[in-house]
Design a protein around this motif. Sequence first.
Motif, PDB file in Angstrom:
ATOM      1  N   VAL A   1     -27.337  88.034 -79.382  1.00 50.43           N
ATOM      2  CA  VAL A   1     -28.408  87.081 -79.084  1.00 50.43           C
ATOM      3  C   VAL A   1     -27.843  85.662 -79.042  1.00 50.43           C
ATOM      4  N   GLY A   2     -28.183  84.941 -77.964  1.00 53.66           N
ATOM      5  CA  GLY A   2     -27.720  83.566 -77.797  1.00 53.66           C
ATOM      6  C   GLY A   2     -26.443  83.435 -76.995  1.00 53.66           C
ATOM      7  N   ASP A   3     -25.728  84.535 -76.781  1.00 52.11           N
ATOM      8  CA  ASP A   3     -24.481  84.470 -76.012  1.00 52.11           C
ATOM      9  C   ASP A   3     -24.761  84.106 -74.561  1.00 52.11           C
ATOM     10  N   LEU A   4     -23.832  83.350 -73.965  1.00 50.09           N
ATOM     11  CA  LEU A   4     -23.829  83.110 -72.526  1.00 50.09           C
ATOM     12  C   LEU A   4     -22.733  83.963 -71.918  1.00 50.09           C
ATOM     13  N   ASN A   5     -23.122  84.961 -71.151  1.00 50.81           N
ATOM     14  CA  ASN A   5     -22.174  85.895 -70.544  1.00 50.81           C
ATOM     15  C   ASN A   5     -22.336  85.878 -69.035  1.00 50.81           C
ATOM     16  N   GLU A   6     -21.429  86.577 -68.346  1.00 44.46           N
ATOM     17  CA  GLU A   6     -21.540  86.668 -66.893  1.00 44.46           C
ATOM     18  C   GLU A   6     -20.944  87.965 -66.391  1.00 44.46           C
ATOM     19  N   ILE A   7     -21.451  88.406 -65.256  1.00 43.71           N
ATOM     20  CA  ILE A   7     -20.871  89.548 -64.557  1.00 43.71           C
ATOM     21  C   ILE A   7     -20.589  89.117 -63.121  1.00 43.71           C
ATOM     22  N   LEU A   8     -19.612  89.764 -62.502  1.00 48.57           N
ATOM     23  CA  LEU A   8     -19.266  89.492 -61.114  1.00 48.57           C
ATOM     24  C   LEU A   8     -19.509  90.744 -60.296  1.00 48.57           C
ATOM     25  N   ILE A   9     -20.320  90.621 -59.236  1.00 46.63           N
ATOM     26  CA  ILE A   9     -20.672  91.753 -58.378  1.00 46.63           C
ATOM     27  C   ILE A   9     -20.096  91.502 -56.989  1.00 46.63           C
ATOM     28  N   ASN A  10     -19.267  92.409 -56.510  1.00 48.63           N
ATOM     29  CA  ASN A  10     -18.728  92.346 -55.157  1.00 48.63           C
ATOM     30  C   ASN A  10     -19.518  93.312 -54.280  1.00 48.63           C
ATOM     31  N   TYR A  11     -19.825  92.894 -53.061  1.00 43.18           N
ATOM     32  CA  TYR A  11     -20.684  93.721 -52.206  1.00 43.18           C
ATOM     33  C   TYR A  11     -20.388  93.459 -50.736  1.00 43.18           C
ATOM     34  N   SER A  12     -20.903  94.328 -49.870  1.00 41.80           N
ATOM     35  CA  SER A  12     -20.749  94.135 -48.422  1.00 41.80           C
ATOM     36  C   SER A  12     -21.711  95.044 -47.681  1.00 41.80           C
ATOM     37  N   GLY A  13     -21.780  94.861 -46.360  1.00 46.42           N
ATOM     38  CA  GLY A  13     -22.592  95.750 -45.540  1.00 46.42           C
ATOM     39  C   GLY A  13     -23.233  95.046 -44.373  1.00 46.42           C
ATOM     40  N   ASN A  14     -23.933  95.829 -43.579  1.00 42.95           N
ATOM     41  CA  ASN A  14     -24.764  95.306 -42.485  1.00 42.95           C
ATOM     42  C   ASN A  14     -26.183  95.190 -43.011  1.00 42.95           C
ATOM     43  N   PRO A  15     -26.627  93.992 -43.353  1.00 44.23           N
ATOM     44  CA  PRO A  15     -27.942  93.854 -43.992  1.00 44.23           C
ATOM     45  C   PRO A  15     -29.072  94.235 -43.056  1.00 44.23           C
ATOM     46  N   ARG A  16     -30.174  94.587 -43.654  1.00 48.59           N
ATOM     47  CA  ARG A  16     -31.373  94.911 -42.889  1.00 48.59           C
ATOM     48  C   ARG A  16     -31.661  93.812 -41.873  1.00 48.59           C
ATOM     49  N   GLU A  17     -31.949  94.230 -40.646  1.00 48.62           N
ATOM     50  CA  GLU A  17     -32.240  93.275 -39.584  1.00 48.62           C
ATOM     51  C   GLU A  17     -33.746  93.071 -39.481  1.00 48.62           C
ATOM     52  N   ALA A  18     -34.167  91.811 -39.483  1.00 45.17           N
ATOM     53  CA  ALA A  18     -35.587  91.497 -39.363  1.00 45.17           C
ATOM     54  C   ALA A  18     -36.052  91.748 -37.932  1.00 45.17           C
ATOM     55  N   ILE A  19     -37.171  92.435 -37.790  1.00 48.88           N
ATOM     56  CA  ILE A  19     -37.741  92.695 -36.475  1.00 48.88           C
ATOM     57  C   ILE A  19     -38.818  91.671 -36.146  1.00 48.88           C
ATOM     58  N   ARG A  20     -39.649  91.352 -37.151  1.00 47.04           N
ATOM     59  CA  ARG A  20     -40.736  90.382 -36.968  1.00 47.04           C
ATOM     60  C   ARG A  20     -40.681  89.337 -38.079  1.00 47.04           C
ATOM     61  N   ALA A  21     -39.529  88.706 -38.214  1.00 45.20           N
ATOM     62  CA  ALA A  21     -39.393  87.697 -39.267  1.00 45.20           C
ATOM     63  C   ALA A  21     -40.422  86.583 -39.056  1.00 45.20           C
ATOM     64  N   PRO A  22     -40.976  86.005 -40.150  1.00 43.08           N
ATOM     65  CA  PRO A  22     -40.602  86.284 -41.531  1.00 43.08           C
ATOM     66  C   PRO A  22     -41.442  87.353 -42.213  1.00 43.08           C
ATOM     67  N   TRP A  23     -42.270  88.096 -41.448  1.00 49.71           N
ATOM     68  CA  TRP A  23     -43.196  89.034 -42.090  1.00 49.71           C
ATOM     69  C   TRP A  23     -42.493  90.277 -42.595  1.00 49.71           C
ATOM     70  N   ASP A  24     -41.465  90.753 -41.914  1.00 49.83           N
ATOM     71  CA  ASP A  24     -40.773  91.939 -42.417  1.00 49.83           C
ATOM     72  C   ASP A  24     -39.497  91.567 -43.166  1.00 49.83           C
ATOM     73  N   GLY A  25     -38.802  90.544 -42.748  1.00 49.77           N
ATOM     74  CA  GLY A  25     -37.686  90.022 -43.516  1.00 49.77           C
ATOM     75  C   GLY A  25     -36.351  90.692 -43.258  1.00 49.77           C
ATOM     76  N   GLY A  26     -35.312  89.991 -43.714  1.00 45.79           N
ATOM     77  CA  GLY A  26     -33.939  90.425 -43.529  1.00 45.79           C
ATOM     78  C   GLY A  26     -33.154  89.347 -42.803  1.00 45.79           C
ATOM     79  N   PHE A  27     -32.118  89.769 -42.066  1.00 51.38           N
ATOM     80  CA  PHE A  27     -31.331  88.846 -41.253  1.00 51.38           C
ATOM     81  C   PHE A  27     -31.895  88.812 -39.834  1.00 51.38           C
ATOM     82  N   SER A  28     -32.038  87.626 -39.281  1.00 49.51           N
ATOM     83  CA  SER A  28     -32.377  87.457 -37.868  1.00 49.51           C
ATOM     84  C   SER A  28     -31.100  87.085 -37.128  1.00 49.51           C
ATOM     85  N   TRP A  29     -30.690  87.941 -36.205  1.00 45.62           N
ATOM     86  CA  TRP A  29     -29.479  87.704 -35.415  1.00 45.62           C
ATOM     87  C   TRP A  29     -29.911  87.346 -33.994  1.00 45.62           C
TER      88      TRP A  29
END
Length: 541
Positions: free
Chosen positions: A115-143
């Motif tokens: 309790v009280g500690d300040l810690n951290e984690i590192l997350i590495n990630y990648s991919g083709n993110p979800r593509e938005a079709i009707r942004a901003p209502w569905d969301g994701g990346f707009s290309w």
Amino acid sequence: MKYKGFCILLLIVLLAHNGHAQVFTQQDSLRGSITPERAWWDLTFYDLQLKVDPDNKFIEGSNLVRYKVLKPSLLMQIDLQQPMKILSIFQDGKPLSYTSKGYSHFISLDKPQQVGDLNEILINYSGNPREAIRAPWDGGFSWSEDANGKPFVATSCQGLGASAWWPNKDHMYDEVDSMAIRVTVPKDLVAVANGKLKQVHEQGDSKTYDWYVTNPINNYGVNVNIADYTSYEETYAGEKGPLEISYYVLKENLDKAREQFKQVPLMLEAFEYWFGPYPFYEDSYKLVEVPYLGMEHQSSITYGNKYQNGYLGYDLSGSGWGMKFDFIIIHESGHEWFANNITYKDMADMWVHEGFTAYSENLYLDYHEGKTASSEYVVGTRQNIRNDRPIIGPYGVNKSGSGDMYYKGANMLHTLRQLLEDDDKWRNILRGMNSEFYHQTVTTDQIENYLSEHTEIDLTAFFNQYLRTTKIPRLEYKIEEDTITYRYTDVVPDFDMPVRIFIGDTSHWIFPTMAWKSDKLPKASQMVVDMNLYIQPKRLN
């Protein structure tokens, strides 16, 4: 229901919805509730780094998550949605294992969490993110591409969740205190994110743009926009001093932007008057062109209204006043106070964002065009109200209520203003809210209690009526000579909101309940019910 670790039983909630049942899944509850694997730690800092490859619609990067331990635990929930993939997770340089339930990932920590500690984690990630079709209502990346065939890229993820494109604690209750966003793109492009630009690094065929957010930020407010942008700046003399303003637009739209964006200082003038100082002076204000309509990303409002007034050239109120301003500039910027400064804890309370911000359109007009304009506008927006579902949604499953949260919410607040008959008091209440809940996440109960306390009116039945039912109070009345007889129907118990009526140039208040009452009023036959109150008058004779 109590949860043990990540072994969460399937939660199915059945709710009435236009005669159909809504079915919520285990993933809905993992996404929408404060699970034990979230509750034990408090976010303090994100360092998000990503490289964006527009040609292949691919991103890769990392997120350093710094947190404070509130109580001991060795299981942490982090969210990242498919098709994005976690590559590895480390704490203090040591790899960590994790298991997954849908897009919720439960990390087994080896280091004791004191309790009280300040810690951290590192997350590495990648991919083709979800593509938005009707942004901003569905969301994701707009290309998309600009007129010259260059990449025109943006993110949007309200409701869907920021975990659609980066790993994070994807629940609104816990805002990160500050954040670095470092975006690497091809060197002929510009990357715009939240906060202030600290530096740009060029390496070979790419550039990295380092942005820093000083203030707390909600996760869906984090965004990245990439294009062959040009930019210009100005300074606004605001309530807290000089406010830096930046505009990022496609080069072919620079002249249009210089003209249309003159509304930004007008917006700031009106909203600082009504709501108090812009909440993010330290992070500046930006308006950024994107390939979709727009979104309230904190200190980085995105804009796609095609440089015209109204909502894509249309007046949502039908009153004519909606063509006096650019809907996206005014509405999305209003969210800086209601969504980004005051933020809902649970998506069920999304009306706190949208009701107050839809109402801000009315107050913008009030400030610049006068009371008649503002009243005609907000009353005109009632044509968009469907009364299909309650404004407040189901809790704990990342689900909002009816879209009526916009203009039914606005008309509810406009009605409340009439009951006060004191615009100075009303303004102080709105400014006080932004001070009382400055940079906080809130519940509907907190907002209701604040308004009841500061209006000095018990608003319990008022909010139950407008937020929790689909019924609009019906004022039934009869007039016989100089006597008006009246009552309410279609109301919740104890609903007794007074009604202002006009006889000629004179106003009177009557006090309906569900029981019939009679008042003697000279020339009662000339009675007109005040249109500013969101009720349905019905004369019975």
